[in-house]
Design a protein around this motif. Sequence first.
Motif, PDB file in Angstrom:
ATOM      1  N   PRO A   1       0.821  -1.221   0.000  1.00  0.00           N
ATOM      2  CA  PRO A   1       0.000   0.000   0.000  1.00  0.00           C
ATOM      3  C   PRO A   1       0.850   1.263   0.000  1.00  0.00           C
ATOM      4  CG  PRO A   1       0.154  -0.880   2.215  1.00  0.00           C
ATOM      5  CD  PRO A   1       0.876  -1.860   1.332  1.00  0.00           C
TER       6      PRO A   1
ATOM      7  N   GLY B   1       3.560   2.612   4.111  1.00  0.00           N
ATOM      8  CA  GLY B   1       3.499   1.713   2.971  1.00  0.00           C
ATOM      9  C   GLY B   1       4.887   1.315   2.504  1.00  0.00           C
TER      10      GLY B   1
ATOM     11  N   ILE C   1      -2.803   4.822   2.334  1.00  0.00           N
ATOM     12  CA  ILE C   1      -3.658   3.646   2.502  1.00  0.00           C
ATOM     13  C   ILE C   1      -3.200   2.823   3.700  1.00  0.00           C
ATOM     14  CG2 ILE C   1      -4.344   1.466   1.439  1.00  0.00           C
ATOM     15  CD1 ILE C   1      -4.307   2.920  -1.256  1.00  0.00           C
TER      16      ILE C   1
ATOM     17  N   SER D   1      -5.472  -1.639  -2.073  1.00  0.00           N
ATOM     18  CA  SER D   1      -4.128  -1.077  -2.226  1.00  0.00           C
ATOM     19  C   SER D   1      -3.649  -0.996  -3.664  1.00  0.00           C
ATOM     20  CB  SER D   1      -3.123  -1.911  -1.417  1.00  0.00           C
ATOM     21  OG  SER D   1      -3.488  -1.959  -0.050  1.00  0.00           O
TER      22      SER D   1
END
Length: 319
Positions: free
Chosen positions: A102, A115, A106, A220
């Motif tokens: 991600p 991420g 996110i 994602s």
Amino acid sequence: MQPIKFNALLKQTLWGGDKIIPFKHLHDKLENVGESWEISGVKDNETIVSEGEYAGRKLNDLVAELKEKLVGRDNYARFGNEFPLLIKFIDARQDLSIQVHPTDEIAHRQGKSRGKTEMWYLMDSAPDAKLYSGLKKTITPEQYKQMVEDDTICDALAQYSVKEGDCFFLPAGRIHAIGTGCFLAEIQQTSDVTYRIYDFKRKDKDGNYRELHTELAAESIDYHVEDDYRTSYSPEKNQGVPLVSCPYFTTAVYDLDEPMTLDYSDLDSFVILIALKGEASVTADGQTISLRQGETLLVPAMVQQLHIDGTLKFLETFV
């Protein structure tokens, strides 16, 4: 300050091969070594300084002590005591699972700290080595889930035959998988967030399927389709050739057969040199250290110039 070497963390995996040990000139008897974590600040997987005045120290402890002298003022303000990059060598004897990571945004929404954006640089891989990077046709999240269920998700992915020198940038959200025969260097954000999309119906040593993260991955994935996901560049001798520039790292490749001085006086960051082939001496502030194939060097932010003398191909990366 002298550039710093670390003891690599060798990771045995079900899909690991036999290239990393000889590539790094090691004498270990380990088999199926899939990854060598060269520089890592990942919790419980920190690399330890191998020599010099900081020998025996963990990477993040060194960051906490030296702060901006090691990583740069802006990097220390941004990342604190956690080193921001993870450097690996990866040797795939079998296909790895199809994955996605991600974005920071996110990941935060999903309760993760950050991420993962990364890149691959191919080394001396098998003649038939292939990998997946990105979508080759437009699909919706609903179609993606159905294709995972139907074992047809690979039909939507762009597959590449690869060779030494190929480069792939993998921004967070891009579906990808390292294929059988790939031997590569990987540069990535310090993050352990990986969502497994598909694992070719393989079972682990206990006869169980590995967990898939279908829903988290669906949220994602970047569903945008591009014409070509390979990074294009023209190799040059004795100069830095830019490969990737993004908010998380900037990377170039050098192929030297004559002495060169690298000037970092305007750079507020550490620099990492990842040796791919050859050997050279690296001099900083009057101190000289060797660097050869399979080794990785962390150059502190306070070092303003490096003089490299030898025949050496390497990746240079910084934040």
